[in-house]
Design a protein around this motif. Structure first.
Motif, short mmCIF file in Angstrom:
data_model
loop_
_atom_site.label_atom_id
_atom_site.label_comp_id
_atom_site.label_asym_id
_atom_site.label_seq_id
_atom_site.Cartn_x
_atom_site.Cartn_y
_atom_site.Cartn_z
N ASP A 21 -11.75 -3.66 -5.86
CA ASP A 21 -13.13 -3.18 -5.99
C ASP A 21 -13.55 -2.36 -4.78
O ASP A 21 -14.24 -1.34 -4.90
N GLU A 22 -13.09 -2.82 -3.61
CA GLU A 22 -13.44 -2.14 -2.38
C GLU A 22 -12.82 -0.73 -2.36
O GLU A 22 -13.49 0.25 -2.00
N VAL A 23 -11.57 -0.66 -2.78
CA VAL A 23 -10.88 0.63 -2.83
C VAL A 23 -11.59 1.53 -3.85
O VAL A 23 -11.85 2.71 -3.60
N HIS A 75 -6.26 2.13 0.15
CA HIS A 75 -5.75 0.79 -0.18
C HIS A 75 -5.20 0.10 1.08
O HIS A 75 -5.51 -1.07 1.34
N ARG A 76 -4.41 0.82 1.85
CA ARG A 76 -3.79 0.19 3.03
C ARG A 76 -4.84 -0.18 4.07
O ARG A 76 -4.74 -1.23 4.71
N VAL A 132 -0.72 11.02 -9.67
CA VAL A 132 -0.57 9.78 -8.89
C VAL A 132 -1.37 8.61 -9.49
O VAL A 132 -1.05 7.45 -9.24
N TRP A 133 -2.41 8.92 -10.23
CA TRP A 133 -3.32 7.86 -10.72
C TRP A 133 -2.59 6.77 -11.52
O TRP A 133 -2.80 5.57 -11.26
N PRO A 134 -1.73 7.12 -12.48
CA PRO A 134 -1.07 6.05 -13.26
C PRO A 134 -0.18 5.17 -12.38
O PRO A 134 -0.01 3.98 -12.65
N MET A 135 0.36 5.73 -11.29
CA MET A 135 1.26 4.97 -10.43
C MET A 135 0.50 4.05 -9.48
O MET A 135 1.05 3.09 -8.96
N TYR A 136 -0.78 4.38 -9.25
CA TYR A 136 -1.55 3.63 -8.26
C TYR A 136 -1.71 2.16 -8.65
O TYR A 136 -1.71 1.27 -7.79
N ALA A 137 -1.78 1.90 -9.97
CA ALA A 137 -2.02 0.52 -10.44
C ALA A 137 -1.01 -0.46 -9.84
O ALA A 137 -1.34 -1.64 -9.60
N GLU A 138 0.19 0.03 -9.57
CA GLU A 138 1.23 -0.86 -9.04
C GLU A 138 0.80 -1.49 -7.69
O GLU A 138 1.18 -2.62 -7.38
N LEU A 139 0.03 -0.75 -6.90
CA LEU A 139 -0.37 -1.26 -5.59
C LEU A 139 -1.28 -2.48 -5.71
O LEU A 139 -1.38 -3.27 -4.78
N THR A 140 -1.96 -2.60 -6.83
CA THR A 140 -2.94 -3.69 -6.97
C THR A 140 -2.37 -4.88 -7.74
O THR A 140 -3.07 -5.86 -7.95
N ARG A 141 -1.10 -4.78 -8.18
CA ARG A 141 -0.50 -5.91 -8.90
C ARG A 141 0.08 -6.89 -7.90
O ARG A 141 0.78 -6.51 -6.97
#
Lengths: 308, 154
Positions: A251-253, A161-162, A220-229
């Motif tokens: 989409d790229e990630v 993501h980063r 970690v998967w459920p927490m990842y959504a926060e990065l895309t909000r």
């Protein structure tokens, strides 16, 4: 004039830290401003307060995650990974320093006020003297490390993501942010490769390594959504063309993660996202954050004048 | 004078060899030196700054300014030919060309066409992409069995 013997200068590892005043070594390298000599004028069309708020988000992600990863130092499964995780942490700490300095230059009012005579430079004041609710990192980076499986899964999603964010930020209308991002791209490329390789290795290793990786990914998967909000600040940063709406790199990630999952032969987790809306980005953190900050800040806060 | 200051982590290299020294601007007894960081978190930057100030003060400049330039970001391609020779002479492996263009995800171990700086064998294996400093990877030669450091491409 006395002449300097540079070899002797290097005899003490503390010399570089001491700078001008040996009584205040706790704060810094005397390299007061990591942006020394950089033109930090705010470009036309950019709101300095929004730029500062946005840089705090990116900087806090790097700072808090750097601290978490540094906890692996002397605890990693083997020496090579100890050093690798420490190096990744160091790269992120360097990015944090630049980003927090950028935030302070864009809007000095974000920097906590310290007692007169304190030698603490702005980026250290931001790191060590803000309270939990003033931090703007995502909760994703503050969560405890867990085992090596959790750590690798978290690092894979974070660095993917980063990297996508930094690649776009290299075209930011703020030349300082663009330069910090362009430099970070080179570093995070190595972080993503490291995580991706370990991900595949653990997945194809033993039953136990695979089990732990799958469990780590599910953690970690459920927490990842926060990065895309997208928070309000990120939306305004994108409008003003110096920042990126994090949802637009989704989409790229996803394509990169899908490639890693396919190579590893691991199913995409079927677990719902945790929480709704921006959490850490608005200063609402999890229980783990207070403990992390306590450890990170305790020495600095006990000695705001940098001497004892 | 500024060109004689060496990297504190790799003292066989001057800041010019490393490509870190970007500009020197001299006016009277005042001098401004511009350097660029190799990695964002490189702790050697502070030492490089101090060493430059000391060396230039010794050379008679009353005022020494060290500025940091972030853009364009440092690339291992900026290590000079002389610097690469010095690295090899000291048992380190010099970086190949830095990657350009789109960034691929590399899931297989990185394959670099490098030779052991001690015995010249091409039969070497990567032991870690991260080494004792941010800029190096660790290798071992399968022929002479010596471990060695490779300066990474960025």
């Amino acid at each position: 004039m006395d002449s300097h013997d540079l070899d002797l200068d290097h005899d003490s590892v503390y010399d570089g830290l001491l700078g001008g005043d040996a009584s205040q070594w706790a704060f810094g390298t005397d390299f007061e401003d990591p942006l020394a000599g950089v033109d930090t004028t705010i470009p036309a069309g950019v709101d300095g307060a929004v730029l500062a708020a946005y840089c705090l988000m990116l900087g806090d992600d790097a700072l808090v995650y750097a601290h978490r990863l540094s906890e692996w130092t002397s605890n990693a499964p083997d020496l090579e990974d100890d050093i690798a995780l420490a190096n990744i942490s160091l790269d992120l700490l360097g990015q944090a320093r630049l980003l927090l300095a950028r935030a302070a230059a864009a809007d000095p009012s974000v920097v906590p006020v310290l007692p007169d005579g304190s030698p603490v430079p702005p980026e250290d004041a931001l790191a060590f003297f803000r309270d939990e609710s003033a931090f703007r990192n995502v909760r994703y980076v503050e969560a405890p490390n867990g085992d090596f499986g959790v750590t690798i899964a978290r690092l894979l999603l974070f660095s993917t993501h980063r990297l996508a964010l930094l690649q776009r930020l290299a075209a930011s209308v703020d030349p300082v942010l663009a330069a910090i991002a362009a430099k970070g791209v080179k570093e995070v490329t190595y972080h993503r490769d490291y995580a991706g390789r370990w991900f595949v290795t653990l997945a194809r290793g033993t039953e136990e390594s695979r089990r732990r990786l799958v469990a780590g990914l599910a953690t970690v998967w459920p927490m990842y959504a926060e990065l895309t909000r997208c928070s309000d600040v990120e939306a305004r940063a994108a409008e003003q063309a110096f920042g990126v709406d994090p949802a637009t790199v989704g989409d790229e990630v996803d394509a990169v993660v899908e490639h890693v999952l396919a190579t590893a032969g691991i199913e995409r987790p079927d677990v719902p996202a945790s929480g709704t809306g921006p959490l850490g980005r608005t200063g609402r953190h999890s229980e783990a954050m207070g403990r992390l900050l306590a450890e990170m800040q305790v020495v600095a806060r006990a000695h705001p004048l940098g001497k004892w | 004078m500024a060109a004689t200051v060496t990297d504190p982590e790799m003292p066989m290299l001057t800041l010019v060899d490393l490509g870190v020294l970007r500009d020197v601007d001299e006016s009277g007894d005042r001098v401004t030196v511009t350097i660029t960081p190799t990695y964002s978190g490189c702790p050697a930057m502070a030492t490089m700054r101090d060493d430059l100030v000391h060396a230039l003060q010794d050379a008679g400049y009353d005022e020494v300014d060290v500025k940091v330039s972030l853009s364009p970001a440092w690339s291992s391609d900026w290590i000079t030919e002389h610097g690469r020779d010095r690295l090899r002479a000291h048992g380190l492996s010099a970086p190949g060309p830095a990657p350009t263009g789109p960034i691929p995800l590399t899931l297989a171990p990185v394959r670099r066409a490098i030779d052991c700086p001690r015995c010249g064998s091409a039969d070497v294996r990567l032991t870690s992409e991260f080494g004792p400093t941010a800029c190096k990877a660790m290798y071992q030669c399968s022929t002479c069995l010596e471990p060695f450091e490779h300066v990474k491409e960025i």
